[in-house]
Each structure stands twice: as structure tokens, then as C-alpha cells.
Scaffold this active site. Structure first.
Site, PDB file in Angstrom:
ATOM      1  CG  ASP A  39      -1.952  -1.123   1.255  1.00  0.00           C
ATOM      2  OD1 ASP A  39      -2.063  -1.912   0.292  1.00  0.00           O
ATOM      3  OD2 ASP A  39      -2.193  -1.446   2.495  1.00  0.00           O
TER       4      ASP A  39
HETATM    5  N1  URA Z   1      -1.257  -5.719   3.959  1.00  0.00           N
HETATM    6  C1  URA Z   1      -1.527  -4.657   4.004  1.00  0.00           C
HETATM    7  O1  URA Z   1      -2.648  -4.364   4.572  1.00  0.00           O
HETATM    8  N2  URA Z   1      -0.957  -3.606   3.358  1.00  0.00           N
HETATM    9  C2  URA Z   1       0.079  -3.993   2.767  1.00  0.00           C
HETATM   10  O2  URA Z   1       0.814  -3.137   2.024  1.00  0.00           O
HETATM   11  C3  URA Z   1       0.654  -5.362   2.505  1.00  0.00           C
HETATM   12  C4  URA Z   1       0.174  -6.158   3.319  1.00  0.00           C
END
Ligand code: URA
Length: 214
Positions: free
Chosen positions: A83
Site C-alpha cells: 500500500d
Molecule cells: N497488507 C496490507 O494491509 N498492506 C500492505 O501493504 C501489505 C500487506
């Protein structure tokens, strides 16, 4: 450099740039340095918060824009996403087959995250995650491993799949909330501690064999 006589093939100086070689058998030297042929590139990037894991984006900086010119190559792409507000290990390659195998839940390649939580972690998470948590009343997660640390707000969480916002949704399913998230390992390859956020390095071909070794 070829016309300046700096290149040898099998010990013989060459001066014709169009010369064809057999990339796996011929021994090519540039200024006495052995040049090895690599079909694919593998890069470890320490993604900073605020950068998107995409090849192109209209609004935000992408992980590809962080690569220095000497590591840029056509067809490179990030294998798996973090993310925008997550930091840590992003694997970038032009090896589509390896990326596909690495991302398949069937391969069971582990991804380890350091998770900072809003509230202290509770003991029951361990069993709940190991059993395979149901998130958002419909999606079943594969068993995941949690390790508690000396800090009650910080845990390590290891997954073998990558559902959308998975860590955040798993923590919400047990009544907590992720404050910050960092991926520190993929398979047997740990994020290099010498890489500051935004920095990257090539992953050596010999390291790639440990990708599947959790
Ligand atoms: N899980 C999440 O919620 N975000 C990420 O970036 C990776 C794994």
C-alpha cells in the site's frame, strides 16, 4: 569501447560491434573485466511511505521512478504490491515466470511484516491467525504466524498470500488497527538493513534460490 579495442571475446580482441556471440558459452571481457550475461534482473527496493507500487501513476511517485539509471531496464515491474502508506521490501523484476510463482499462494512463499498497532496485541491472535482468519465475513485467510515482541504494540506477522490490504483487514478482524506497516522479508530474502527508504540494490542470482526457502 569495442572500436577502441577494449573488448575481447574468448581472449581475442574484437573490433566489429555487430559480431554475434553465444551468450552462455563465449567469454566476454571489457577492460579485463569478465562480463556475465544475465537474462533477468532482480531488485530489492526499500519502498518509502508515500510511493505507489505501480509502473505508472498520474499523481504519485512510483517505485519504478526510484530506480537509478543503471538498474533501469525495459519490462521491469514490481512483483506484488505494498500500500502507499506501507514501507519496506518491494521485489522488482523482469522475470514474469518467477514473479508469477512467487505470488501464487500455492508456492507458500512467506512475506513477513513488522506491524505497529493502535492497541496492545492480545494472546488470542496467535490461535486465530494460525487457524486461518475469516475477514469481512467472507474471505478466508491461509494460516498466518504472529510473533510478539517486547513492545506490546509491535508484532511480526508472516503471511503466505497477499490479499488486498490483508494485514490491515486481519488486524481489524481481531478488533485492532494498523498504525504502520513494514515488509521485512520475502521467502528467505530479508530486506537489507543497509538500504535506507528509497534505496535499492540488485539481488544476486545466487540469492534468488533462497526466495522459496522460508
Ligand atoms: N497488507 C496490507 O494491509 N498492506 C500492505 O501493504 C501489505 C500487506
Amino acid at each position: 569501447m569495442i572500436s577502441r579495442g577494449k573488448v575481447t571475446v574468448n581472449g581475442v580482441k574484437v573490433n566489429v560491434p555487430e559480431m554475434k556471440i553465444n551468450e552462455t558459452e563465449d567469454r566476454v571481457f571489457l577492460c579485463a573485466k569478465h562480463i556475465l550475461y544475465r537474462q533477468y534482473m532482480y531488485i530489492m527496493l526499500n519502498k518509502p511511505v508515500g510511493v505507489v507500487t505501480a509502473v505508472r501513476d498520474e499523481l504519485s511517485e512510483t517505485v519504478m521512478e526510484l530506480l537509478p539509471p543503471e538498474l533501469k531496464r525495459r519490462k521491469l515491474f514490481p512483483a506484488g504490491r505494498l500500500d502507499k502508506d506501507t514501507e519496506g521490501f518491494v521485489f522488482i523484476t523482469d522475470d514474469g515466470d518467477l514473479a508469477h510463482r512467487m505470488l501464487s499462494p500455492k508456492s507458500h512463499v512467506e512475506k513477513e511484516y513488522i506491524v505497529t498497532l493502535e492497541k496492545p496485541a492480545e494472546e488470542f491472535y496467535e490461535k486465530a491467525f494460525a487457524a486461518g482468519l475469516e475477514i469481512d465475513n467472507k474471505e478466508l485467510c491461509l494460516p498466518a504466524k504472529i510473533l510478539f515482541t517486547e513492545t506490546p504494540y509491535v508484532v511480526s506477522l508472516t503471511l503466505t498470500e497477499g490479499k488486498y490490504h490483508q494485514v490491515k483487514r486481519m488486524m481489524e478482524a481481531v478488533g485492532n488497527k494498523v498504525v504502520s506497516l513494514k515488509r521485512i522479508r520475502i521467502g528467505g530474502i530479508a530486506l537489507d538493513e543497509n538500504l535506507a527508504p528509497g534505496e535499492c540494490r540488485e539481488i544476486l542470482h545466487k540469492e534468488i534460490t533462497s526466495l522459496y526457502a522460508n
